[in-house]
Design a protein around this motif. Structure first.
Motif, PDB file in Angstrom:
ATOM      1  N   SER A 189       0.805  -1.220   0.000  1.00 29.51           N
ATOM      2  CA  SER A 189       0.000   0.000   0.000  1.00 29.51           C
ATOM      3  C   SER A 189       0.837   1.268   0.000  1.00 29.51           C
ATOM      4  CB  SER A 189      -0.931   0.007   1.222  1.00 29.51           C
ATOM      5  OG  SER A 189      -0.174  -0.052   2.422  1.00 29.51           O
ATOM      6  N   GLU A 190       2.081   1.209   0.515  1.00 29.88           N
ATOM      7  CA  GLU A 190       2.911   2.409   0.569  1.00 29.88           C
ATOM      8  C   GLU A 190       4.390   2.029   0.676  1.00 29.88           C
ATOM      9  OE1 GLU A 190       2.011   4.941   3.802  1.00 29.88           O
ATOM     10  OE2 GLU A 190       3.452   6.500   3.251  1.00 29.88           O
ATOM     11  N   VAL A 191       5.240   2.816   0.018  1.00 28.15           N
ATOM     12  CA  VAL A 191       6.693   2.672   0.118  1.00 28.15           C
ATOM     13  C   VAL A 191       7.255   3.983   0.665  1.00 28.15           C
ATOM     14  CG1 VAL A 191       8.845   2.239  -1.116  1.00 28.15           C
ATOM     15  CG2 VAL A 191       6.740   1.107  -1.858  1.00 28.15           C
ATOM     16  N   SER A 192       8.076   3.897   1.704  1.00 27.75           N
ATOM     17  CA  SER A 192       8.617   5.115   2.311  1.00 27.75           C
ATOM     18  C   SER A 192      10.039   4.877   2.786  1.00 27.75           C
ATOM     19  CB  SER A 192       7.749   5.566   3.497  1.00 27.75           C
ATOM     20  OG  SER A 192       7.720   4.561   4.499  1.00 27.75           O
ATOM     21  N   GLN A 193      10.746   5.968   3.051  1.00 25.72           N
ATOM     22  CA  GLN A 193      12.086   5.952   3.621  1.00 25.72           C
ATOM     23  C   GLN A 193      13.044   5.058   2.830  1.00 25.72           C
ATOM     24  OE1 GLN A 193      11.813   4.970   7.771  1.00 25.72           O
ATOM     25  NE2 GLN A 193      10.640   6.801   8.282  1.00 25.72           N
ATOM     26  N   ALA A 194      13.088   5.281   1.523  1.00 27.38           N
ATOM     27  CA  ALA A 194      14.053   4.576   0.679  1.00 27.38           C
ATOM     28  C   ALA A 194      15.366   5.358   0.699  1.00 27.38           C
ATOM     29  CB  ALA A 194      13.529   4.443  -0.743  1.00 27.38           C
ATOM     30  N   ARG A 195      16.396   4.787   1.309  1.00 32.10           N
ATOM     31  CA  ARG A 195      17.690   5.460   1.466  1.00 32.10           C
ATOM     32  C   ARG A 195      18.793   4.554   0.942  1.00 32.10           C
ATOM     33  NH1 ARG A 195      15.292   6.272   6.745  1.00 32.10           N
ATOM     34  NH2 ARG A 195      14.577   8.421   7.003  1.00 32.10           N
ATOM     35  N   PHE A 196      19.725   5.139   0.173  1.00 30.62           N
ATOM     36  CA  PHE A 196      20.824   4.380  -0.411  1.00 30.62           C
ATOM     37  C   PHE A 196      22.092   5.216  -0.332  1.00 30.62           C
ATOM     38  CE2 PHE A 196      16.878   3.038  -2.344  1.00 30.62           C
ATOM     39  CZ  PHE A 196      16.943   1.666  -2.244  1.00 30.62           C
ATOM     40  N   TRP A 197      23.199   4.567   0.014  1.00 33.25           N
ATOM     41  CA  TRP A 197      24.473   5.266   0.131  1.00 33.25           C
ATOM     42  C   TRP A 197      25.608   4.254  -0.083  1.00 33.25           C
ATOM     43  CZ3 TRP A 197      21.407   3.672   4.054  1.00 33.25           C
ATOM     44  CH2 TRP A 197      21.972   2.869   5.047  1.00 33.25           C
ATOM     45  N   GLU A 198      26.826   4.772  -0.207  1.00 36.39           N
ATOM     46  CA  GLU A 198      28.015   3.937  -0.372  1.00 36.39           C
ATOM     47  C   GLU A 198      28.765   3.828   0.946  1.00 36.39           C
ATOM     48  OE1 GLU A 198      29.939   3.895  -4.786  1.00 36.39           O
ATOM     49  OE2 GLU A 198      30.219   5.726  -3.637  1.00 36.39           O
ATOM     50  N   LEU A 199      28.996   2.602   1.389  1.00 35.44           N
ATOM     51  CA  LEU A 199      29.893   2.408   2.520  1.00 35.44           C
ATOM     52  C   LEU A 199      31.311   2.749   2.095  1.00 35.44           C
ATOM     53  CD1 LEU A 199      30.398   1.305   5.418  1.00 35.44           C
ATOM     54  CD2 LEU A 199      30.807  -0.922   4.347  1.00 35.44           C
ATOM     55  N   VAL A 200      31.743   2.157   1.010  1.00 35.90           N
ATOM     56  CA  VAL A 200      32.983   2.480   0.301  1.00 35.90           C
ATOM     57  C   VAL A 200      32.672   2.324  -1.181  1.00 35.90           C
ATOM     58  CG1 VAL A 200      34.550   1.749   2.157  1.00 35.90           C
ATOM     59  CG2 VAL A 200      33.771   0.079   0.471  1.00 35.90           C
ATOM     60  N   PRO A 201      33.515   2.826  -2.067  1.00 33.40           N
ATOM     61  CA  PRO A 201      33.253   2.626  -3.496  1.00 33.40           C
ATOM     62  C   PRO A 201      33.094   1.146  -3.828  1.00 33.40           C
ATOM     63  CG  PRO A 201      34.971   4.255  -3.221  1.00 33.40           C
ATOM     64  CD  PRO A 201      34.690   3.709  -1.856  1.00 33.40           C
ATOM     65  N   GLY A 202      32.016   0.818  -4.522  1.00 28.93           N
ATOM     66  CA  GLY A 202      31.741  -0.558  -4.891  1.00 28.93           C
ATOM     67  C   GLY A 202      30.895  -1.326  -3.908  1.00 28.93           C
ATOM     68  N   HIS A 203      30.553  -0.730  -2.756  1.00 25.16           N
ATOM     69  CA  HIS A 203      29.726  -1.398  -1.748  1.00 25.16           C
ATOM     70  C   HIS A 203      28.565  -0.472  -1.382  1.00 25.16           C
ATOM     71  CE1 HIS A 203      29.652  -4.196   1.994  1.00 25.16           C
ATOM     72  NE2 HIS A 203      28.434  -3.777   1.694  1.00 25.16           N
ATOM     73  N   ILE A 204      27.412  -0.734  -1.990  1.00 21.24           N
ATOM     74  CA  ILE A 204      26.226   0.116  -1.810  1.00 21.24           C
ATOM     75  C   ILE A 204      25.293  -0.531  -0.802  1.00 21.24           C
ATOM     76  CG2 ILE A 204      24.265   1.188  -2.968  1.00 21.24           C
ATOM     77  CD1 ILE A 204      25.892   1.126  -5.532  1.00 21.24           C
ATOM     78  N   ILE A 205      24.784   0.285   0.105  1.00 23.16           N
ATOM     79  CA  ILE A 205      23.878  -0.156   1.164  1.00 23.16           C
ATOM     80  C   ILE A 205      22.576   0.609   1.032  1.00 23.16           C
ATOM     81  CG2 ILE A 205      23.553  -0.335   3.673  1.00 23.16           C
ATOM     82  CD1 ILE A 205      26.548  -0.443   3.953  1.00 23.16           C
TER      83      ILE A 205
END
Length: 391
Positions: free
Chosen positions: A336-352
């Protein structure tokens, strides 16, 4: 009473597991894939969001824990905590880390160690000569080189420490030390660029017309030492470098460090030569050019490392691709809803990443979690936390 014996568990994937009690009969939030000994099969571990908030307000974060299979409760182990702290102190001995890395055969670490040794030897000789002869310029340059050697030593330490495996204190490992080292080097070089600009302004106001010969000799010697470092790290001598690993950032920062020092020494030599030819304000022009050049070289590295440390959205994934995934998840009938989608790099090549979903009543969470994880994994997200709640 229930048996509170402590049983070891083994982590099978990189996933954060902060929950205090497992509730497998009513899954709500994806946590990871674990193997809880021989008596349990591989499974996805889930926990209610409400249960998580109520059960761990007094629990200390990052504490070594064991699990009781009879009731699913995590049990804290203070003895393990003390042993772990002792092991970390021994493991992170500064000298043992560096020499352990040198013995392991890392070519870049050995090159950097040789470069630091040459700079330390040269700055020591320069400092002694400056103190015995009363040359303030030599003493000042020796302190500048000493501070630079300290930053290069931190880069060497980051190279060695980043090879350590993750533990219960630093669950993501120590790779970000290399990003921090590169950021520190870039910050120092920006400060050096500013100080050279101030020096050029001072030369313009004072209208100095000649250079002291001993400073020119010092600049030539310093240039020869730094050119060795430029040769060692020549493959990273580019302004806009594609960083595929954290090591690339650190090696690039070391290369820019010695390159900026070489440009500074070359600028002083060029200014002296132009002054000998009778060119007015040669020192102002040369130092101003050096200041601008160093600033232009370092600024891309400063922005990139700062973005990683501030957890900026990963540049390797376009915002349109992330928006497309968000729309695909939001278009499912069971969400019903999508919220708080956050993405960042811990280090280059490793996305969280992390994302929160509201699931409609009566819908099964498991296929939703599989779909979302598969969708973002194909996009390049390595670690994803999905939190679900009932609408």
């Amino acid at each position: 009473m229930e048996d509170q014996s402590r049983l070891p568990y083994k982590k099978k994937q990189n996933a954060s597991f902060n929950y205090h009690k497992l509730e497998s009969d009513s899954p709500r939030s994806f946590a990871g894939d674990y193997d809880f000994g021989k008596s349990a099969d591989r499974r996805f571990a889930y926990s209610r969001q409400a249960s998580f908030r109520q059960s761990i307000p007094t629990a200390e974060p990052h504490t070594p824990i064991s699990i009781n299979l009879s009731n699913g409760y995590f049990l804290h182990n203070s003895a393990e905590d003390k042993l772990l702290s002792k092991d970390l102190d021994e493991k992170f001995s500064f000298i043992s880390l560096i020499f352990g890395g040198l013995r392991s055969g890392n070519k870049q670490m050995r090159r950097l160690f040789v470069l630091i040794s040459l700079n330390v030897a040269y700055s020591t000789v320069e400092l002694c000569i400056g103190l015995f002869t009363g040359r303030v310029g030599l003493v000042s340059d020796a302190f500048h080189l000493t501070f630079g050697c300290g930053l290069l030593t931190f880069s060497l330490f980051a190279m060695a420490a980043s090879r350590q495996k993750p533990d219960s204190i630093y669950t993501y490992g120590y790779k970000r030390l290399e990003v921090l080292s590169a950021f520190t080097n870039a910050l120092f070089l920006l400060f050096m660029s500013f100080s050279i600009a101030v020096e050029a302004l001072h030369a313009f106001i004072q209208d100095e017309s000649d250079h002291k010969h001993y400073l020119i000799i010092s600049a030539i010697t310093n240039l020869m030492v730094n050119l060795i470092g430029v040769w060692f790290f020549r493959s990273y001598a580019r302004i806009n470098l594609v960083y595929r690993k954290a090591e690339d950032m650190n090696y690039h920062s070391v290369c820019l460090h010695v390159l900026a020092d070489s440009i500074r020494s070359a600028g002083l030599i060029l200014a002296s030569w132009l002054l000998s030819l009778g060119v007015n304000n040669a020192e102002v022009l040369c130092l101003g050019l050096v200041s601008v050049t160093v600033f232009m070289l370092v600024m891309p590295l400063f922005k990139t490392t700062g973005g990683v440390l501030l957890q900026m959205a990963p540049p390797s994934i376009s915002s349109s691709a992330l928006s497309k995934c968000w729309r695909q998840v939001n278009s499912r009938e069971d969400i019903s809803e999508v919220s708080q989608a956050r993405f960042w790099e811990l280090v280059p090549g490793h996305i969280i990443g992390s994302i929160s979903l509201q699931v409609k009543k009566g819908m099964d969470d498991h296929p939703i979690l599989q779909y979302v994880h598969g969708l973002y994994h194909d996009l390049g997200v390595k670690d994803l936390t999905v939190e679900t709640d009932r609408a």
